[in-house]
Write a protein that holds these residues in place. Structure first.
Motif, PDB file in Angstrom:
ATOM      1  N   GLU A   1     -28.518 -11.507 110.088  1.00 18.76           N
ATOM      2  CA  GLU A   1     -28.413 -10.562 108.985  1.00 18.76           C
ATOM      3  C   GLU A   1     -26.968 -10.445 108.511  1.00 18.76           C
ATOM      4  O   GLU A   1     -26.031 -10.805 109.229  1.00 18.76           O
TER       5      GLU A   1
ATOM      6  N   LYS B   1     -30.554  -6.084 104.673  1.00 16.57           N
ATOM      7  CA  LYS B   1     -31.348  -7.104 103.981  1.00 16.57           C
ATOM      8  C   LYS B   1     -31.065  -7.150 102.479  1.00 16.57           C
ATOM      9  O   LYS B   1     -31.513  -8.068 101.787  1.00 16.57           O
TER      10      LYS B   1
ATOM     11  N   GLU C   1     -37.844 -13.703 106.556  1.00 13.63           N
ATOM     12  CA  GLU C   1     -36.948 -13.220 107.607  1.00 13.63           C
ATOM     13  C   GLU C   1     -35.761 -14.157 107.781  1.00 13.63           C
ATOM     14  O   GLU C   1     -35.892 -15.384 107.715  1.00 13.63           O
TER      15      GLU C   1
ATOM     16  N   ASN D   1     -35.665 -12.162 100.782  1.00 12.03           N
ATOM     17  CA  ASN D   1     -37.035 -11.660 100.724  1.00 12.03           C
ATOM     18  C   ASN D   1     -37.149 -10.611  99.625  1.00 12.03           C
ATOM     19  O   ASN D   1     -36.146 -10.106  99.103  1.00 12.03           O
TER      20      ASN D   1
ATOM     21  N   THR E   1     -39.012 -13.655 117.283  1.00 15.54           N
ATOM     22  CA  THR E   1     -38.947 -14.442 116.050  1.00 15.54           C
ATOM     23  C   THR E   1     -37.674 -15.282 116.050  1.00 15.54           C
ATOM     24  O   THR E   1     -36.688 -14.928 115.403  1.00 15.54           O
TER      25      THR E   1
ATOM     26  N   CYS F   1     -31.971 -15.525 116.937  1.00 18.72           N
ATOM     27  CA  CYS F   1     -31.771 -14.409 115.998  1.00 18.72           C
ATOM     28  C   CYS F   1     -30.740 -13.406 116.509  1.00 18.72           C
ATOM     29  O   CYS F   1     -30.717 -13.061 117.694  1.00 18.72           O
TER      30      CYS F   1
ATOM     31  N   VAL G   1     -40.763  -5.985 105.611  1.00 21.29           N
ATOM     32  CA  VAL G   1     -40.462  -7.267 104.975  1.00 21.29           C
ATOM     33  C   VAL G   1     -41.720  -8.056 104.677  1.00 21.29           C
ATOM     34  O   VAL G   1     -41.931  -8.536 103.552  1.00 21.29           O
ATOM     35  N   ASP G   2     -42.590  -8.237 105.668  1.00 26.20           N
ATOM     36  CA  ASP G   2     -43.773  -9.063 105.459  1.00 26.20           C
ATOM     37  C   ASP G   2     -44.751  -8.418 104.484  1.00 26.20           C
ATOM     38  O   ASP G   2     -45.397  -9.101 103.678  1.00 26.20           O
TER      39      ASP G   2
ATOM     40  N   LEU H   1     -39.740 -17.484 112.769  1.00 30.17           N
ATOM     41  CA  LEU H   1     -39.408 -16.471 111.766  1.00 30.17           C
ATOM     42  C   LEU H   1     -40.621 -16.142 110.907  1.00 30.17           C
ATOM     43  O   LEU H   1     -41.395 -17.026 110.531  1.00 30.17           O
TER      44      LEU H   1
END
Length: 344
Positions: free
Chosen positions: A276, A145, A272, A151, A210, A214, A105-106, A268
């Motif tokens: 989900e 995702k 993110e 994202n 994170t 979550c 993701v990042d 986060l």
């Protein structure tokens, strides 16, 4: 409601399964899922050959050693961005598992063009090459995702989902059919936080969480493989298949990995989510339940290739959507510890 761990090892496919004795190609075949699927195929499907299509020669070398140079395996260095190479690799292939993707993701937030080239344009290449090669069925792997994405990675995977589902329109007058499976985080997969947390705990370090609130979905590699195998058996083309799997709190996973470690809320990361989602409310309007609640299926909206509604399916409740914080089944820290100890 807590779900206790049950036997999650793969069941052998029936003698009539379409993959049995077939020529199968796996894109991204040296990844965690790819290797687990190949192991299942070699042990249970008596394949004529399994073609491993991936771009990293070192990973291919390591995977060849893992499978002791099994003569049923073929090795193609290639990128799904290269349509000509796909055409060559797909010669006389019956079935394709599409697992190749950029997934972090990042990383996607900082390298959007590269994610689009692989996850979107690469998926288009797979669809077109499979139609041209006369492949019978293709199952593409997606991610939670991709549902209501926030994202870049999720947006590219949603686009890829659409490309494969709607690719059936392009293949309507051909034999090829496409379906998608969508699932959450996989235990034991490459890039999982679990090995990192274990190493940090051994060094006496604090574990970064994170956001303590979550929640996530969790699936094992054997369950993910079985889902793909089941999808090949039941698909007509156009289905998006989602497993009915437990949720867990990320804090509970950390406690299962390292019970004595101190947990620190680090916030986060870019792109993110707090929770989900695997089926959005809009997708839920087209969702049904099959196999006594084992899977949800989002049926296609425009089935111009002859798709027929599933006869044994049950409709979901009005307003249904599948999110990790609204789930009806959960793993607590003890359940997660048993999953980790099982090694699957």
């Amino acid at each position: 409601m807590t779900v206790l761990i049950s036997d999650q090892h793969e069941a052998a496919a029936p003698r009539s399964h379409p993959l049995r004795g077939a020529d199968i190609l796996v894109t991204g075949g040296t990844g965690s899922f790819g290797k687990a699927f190949i192991r299942y195929a070699l042990d249970h499907l008596e394949p004529n050959r399994v073609i491993v299509y991936s771009r990293d020669e070192l990973k291919q070398f390591e995977t060849r050693q893992l499978f002791e140079n099994d003569p049923r395996l073929r090795w193609f260095i290639g990128d799904i961005r290269d349509r000509d190479r796909l055409h060559r690799a797909l010669h006389n292939v019956d079935y394709v598992v599409h697992a190749a993707a950029l997934k972090q993701v990042d990383t996607g937030e900082y390298n959007p063009f590269e994610f689009i080239k692989t996850n979107v344009l690469g998926s288009q290449n797979v669809v077109e090459a499979c139609i041209d090669a006369g492949v019978k069925k293709v199952v593409a792997l997606s991610t939670d995702k991709a549902s209501s994405p926030i994202n870049l990675y999720g947006a590219t995977k949603l686009t890829a989902d659409k490309i494969f589902i709607l690719g059936n329109n392009y293949a309507a007058s051909y034999e090829t059919r496409f379906a998608v499976v969508r699932y959450g985080n996989v235990t034991g997969s490459r890039g999982s936080i679990i090995p990192k947390w274990k190493a940090m705990a051994e060094r006496g370090e604090k574990l970064g969480i994170t956001d303590m609130r979550c929640t996530r979905f969790l699936i094992t590699l054997p369950q993910a493989v079985q889902m793909v195998v089941d999808t090949f058996a039941m698909m007509q083309g156009g289905e998006l298949v989602v497993p009915h799997i437990p949720s867990h709190r990320v804090v509970d996973l950390a406690r299962a990995v390292a019970p004595d470690a101190e947990l620190v809320d680090i916030g986060l990361r870019p792109g993110e989510k707090l929770h989900e989602e695997m089926i959005s409310p809009e997708e839920g309007r087209r969702a049904v339940i099959i196999e006594d609640g084992k899977y949800y299926v989002i049926e296609p909206e425009t089935p111009q290739w002859g798709y027929q509604p599933l006869e044994d399916a049950k409709p979901v409740d009005e307003g249904f959507h599948c999110a990790s914080d609204k789930n009806d089944i959960w793993y607590d820290a003890e359940d997660l510890r048993k999953v980790l100890e099982s090694g699957i």
